[in-house]
Design an enzyme around this catalytic site. Structure first.
Site, short mmCIF file in Angstrom:
data_model
loop_
_atom_site.label_atom_id
_atom_site.label_comp_id
_atom_site.label_asym_id
_atom_site.label_seq_id
_atom_site.Cartn_x
_atom_site.Cartn_y
_atom_site.Cartn_z
CD GLU A 1 -2.07 0.92 3.17
OE1 GLU A 1 -1.87 -0.17 3.78
OE2 GLU A 1 -2.60 1.88 3.69
CG ASP B 1 0.05 0.64 6.94
OD1 ASP B 1 1.15 0.06 6.72
OD2 ASP B 1 -0.17 1.84 6.68
CG ASP C 1 -4.05 1.15 9.55
OD1 ASP C 1 -4.42 0.55 8.51
OD2 ASP C 1 -3.30 2.14 9.53
CG ASP D 1 -7.34 3.95 6.16
OD1 ASP D 1 -8.59 3.83 6.16
OD2 ASP D 1 -6.74 5.05 6.14
#
Ligand code: 0RA
Length: 637
Positions: A423, A496, A498, A500
């Site tokens: 990403e 990541d 998280d 997102d």
């Protein structure tokens, strides 16, 4: 040749089978091993015909040590009384005349396979020795033949008990005709098993005296058992198979189920004869399924605007179709296509009624079948418009036009290579440093890739991230997908740890599920597991994927040292060596393999998440992003 000399009737008989010895290929396809086995199929089909007509429930195929094959049945027995026209035993006429005998009339042979119109006389013509043993009318009879000729007269060996009847055909293939005369047990077992599947009341034993092997085939649930076997190793859709049998007029029996696989496997038979080229009965089945499903979908708010084609309906279908009719016409290159037009209408009507009822009575399964068809239709539509922009390029020059931002690996051996999809450019930078350049490639995608669920096919095709991804992977997508072009063994989604990151993972997984499902099925898709926390316990450094793991590590390390905990903000900020050690290095990392047990269930979850319903999406994300792989993830260390 009998010692009675030439009589007119003998000459007639001799002429009858001469063409078979002159051109065996015309009758059995050739004189190779396939042709050799054709003799077995002729003998077996004759016995199975007796079973089809309800006169026989047990067949024994024996491969002798002496190179013979014998097929024994407990059918009516080949008639031995004088044939009025030829003035000799019917058995003799049947064995020495082409296109005669067992299938002379529909009255005696109601739904005879009719085979390829040749029958047991061809076996005689091409065998060094043929012995026919008949139990019938209270008597035990025997007659011998060689290379199409009689060897002596019909003999009555003795009496048999009342009710005993049957035929044994024993033959030794002619080594003047066949270069190789050894039977292959495996082929015979396969054929025998199929015949048993198609005739539920029949038991077939296969005995190999060369090796003393014995196999018994008996399937009381017939084509349902056959379907179950075909479904092994595939993931079925819906709660159960559709099975249907209709014996009014022509007999039709169908067992079918859809699967998650994209291939279609339809096995069709007419009078227990395999019709590899399909034909009227198969067309009828296809038409019935397409019409019924389209009507059914037209009544559903969810699917009514989806113009599913017959091809969409076929995708993933596994079916056994067996029909019996009184005058089967076989045509085509190999005579393996049923050509009776009435069979199409018959199967179509019968299946339509029964399948419609099935969909109504089993709404959950009906719903899942519709979802499966919808998936095929969506993939087809996406693929059609994406074709020109993505697939052609991929197919024509895939290595030449690799996207600029792909940091490819140097190895071109797909069995050892990995593609990390990361990403953003900054994560891309650190993963390029952390990788093994020889075997690991990195493709940074900018921000969130297009929302595949909501995008139109046109938008998807034009999307740069989708293009880069498809071209890098090499396979193309949708209907154009070509598994043999896969450029990496593992495709690792690295985002990541998280919300997102989870969202981007989900978008990518949706994309794979919809447009490259085989990569998921075959276990090529993985999720990287970058840690969220670094925990230093004095000299001991540990990493934790999430809060729970952090807490476990802390609980395991009571009091001695004061732990130093740091939280990584994202892959981009993770030092190269830590990214390597925790996430990319094959010997130390953890990977989650996406082996979704039920791709459709997952697809529904994606729909909920990715579709237009914002509240469902929010709820889903809030719960837990890891739920994407909850239906089956494996830890790979
Ligand atoms: C002709 C007529 C009838 C049976 C058969 C042939 C027959 C042929 C073979 C070949 C192998 N096994 C077989 N069993 C039967 C029917 C005669 C009647 O009506 O009884």
């Amino acid at each position: 040749m009998s010692d009675q000399g030439y009589s007119a009737k003998h000459i007639e008989v001799l002429e009858g089978l001469e063409p078979v010895r002159v051109r065996p290929g015309m009758y059995i396809g050739g004189t190779d091993t396939n042709g050799l086995h054709h003799l077995v199929w002729e003998a077996l089909d004759n016995a199975v015909d007796e079973a089809v007509n309800g006169y026989c429930d047990h067949i024994v195929v024996t491969l002798g040590e002496d190179g013979t094959c014998s097929v024994d049945d407990n059918g009516r027995g080949i008639p031995v009384d004088k044939h009025p026209k030829y003035n000799k035993p019917a058995l003799e006429v049947i064995l020495t005349t082409l296109h005669s005998g067992a299938k002379f009339s529909n009255k005696t042979y109601n739904t005879s396979g009719g085979l390829h119109g040749v029958g047991v006389s061809v076996v005689n013509a091409l065998s060094e020795k043929t012995v026919i043993d008949v139990r019938r009318d209270g008597g035990h009879f025997m007659m011998e033949f060689s290379r199409g000729l009689t060897v002596g007269k019909l003999k009555r060996l003795g009496d048999v008990a009342k009710g005993v009847h049957g035929t044994t055909v024993t033959f030794l293939p002619d080594s003047q005709i066949f270069p190789r005369t050894t039977f292959t047990l495996k082929s015979i077992l396969e054929r025998a098993e199929t015949k048993a599947f198609l005739n539920a009341r029949l038991t077939i034993d296969v005995i190999d005296r060369r090796t003393q092997e014995k196999h018994t085939f008996h399937y009381p649930n017939g084509v349902k058992d056959y379907l179950a076997k075909l479904l092994k190793g595939r993931k079925p859709v819906g709660g159960g198979a559709f099975h249907f049998a209709d014996k009014n007029g022509m007999a039709v029996e169908v067992a079918l189920q859809w699967t998650e696989q994209t291939e279609t496997s339809v096995f069709s038979y007419a009078n227990s004869v395999y019709t590899s080229e399909g034909g009227a009965h198969e067309n009828g089945l296809r038409a019935a399924l397409a019409k019924t499903l389209r009507t059914h979908m037209g009544r559903s708010a969810k699917y009514k605007n989806l113009a599913a084609t017959a091809e969409d309906v076929k995708e993933g279908l596994v079916a056994v179709l067996s029909v019996y009719l009184s005058n089967p016409q076989f045509q085509g290159q190999t005579k393996e296509k049923l050509n009776n037009p009435e069979a199409a209408t018959w199967v179509d009507n019968a299946v339509r009624t029964a399948f419609e009822r099935f969909l109504l009575e089993q709404p959950t399964t009906g719903e899942e079948i519709m979802a499966r068809v919808a998936l095929a239709a969506q993939a087809r539509m996406a693929s059609r418009s994406a074709k020109d922009s993505v697939m052609r390029k991929t197919a024509i020059s895939h290595r030449l036009t690799l996207p600029g931002k792909l940091a490819d690996c140097s190895s071109t051996d797909p069995s050892e290579t990995e593609l990390f999809i990361v990403e953003g450019d900054s994560a891309g930078g650190s993963s390029k440093q952390a990788r093994d350049r020889r075997t690991q490639a990195v493709l940074p995608l900018r921000g969130k890739i297009l929302n595949v669920e909501n995008a139109t096919a046109e938008k998807l095709a034009a999307n740069n991230e989708v293009k880069s991804l498809t071209i890098s992977i090499g396979t193309g997508m949708g209907k154009e997908f070509d598994y043999s072009k896969l450029r990496y063994d593992r495709i690792v989604i690295m985002t990541d740890a998280d919300v997102d990151g989870a969202h981007i993972s989900a978008l990518l997984l949706t994309f794979f599920f919809r447009f490259m499902p085989k990569l998921v099925e075959k276990g090529h898709i993985y999720l990287a597991q970058p840690p969220l926390f670094k925990i230093e316990l004095g000299k001991d450094v540990r990493y934790a994927l999430d809060d729970a793991e952090r807490d476990r590590i802390l609980a395991d390390a009571p009091g001695n040292v004061k732990p130093q905990i740091s939280r990584f903000k994202g892959l981009g900020e993770m030092p190269m060596n830590i990214l390597k050690e925790t996430t990319m290095d094959r010997s130390r990392r953890r990977l989650l393999q996406v082996t979704v047990e039920n791709a459709l269930a997952a697809d529904a979850a994606f729909s909920r998440l990715m579709g237009k319903d914002a509240s469902a999406r929010y709820e889903f994300l809030e719960q837990n992003s890891a739920a994407f792989v909850s239906s089956g993830g494996e830890l790979d260390i």
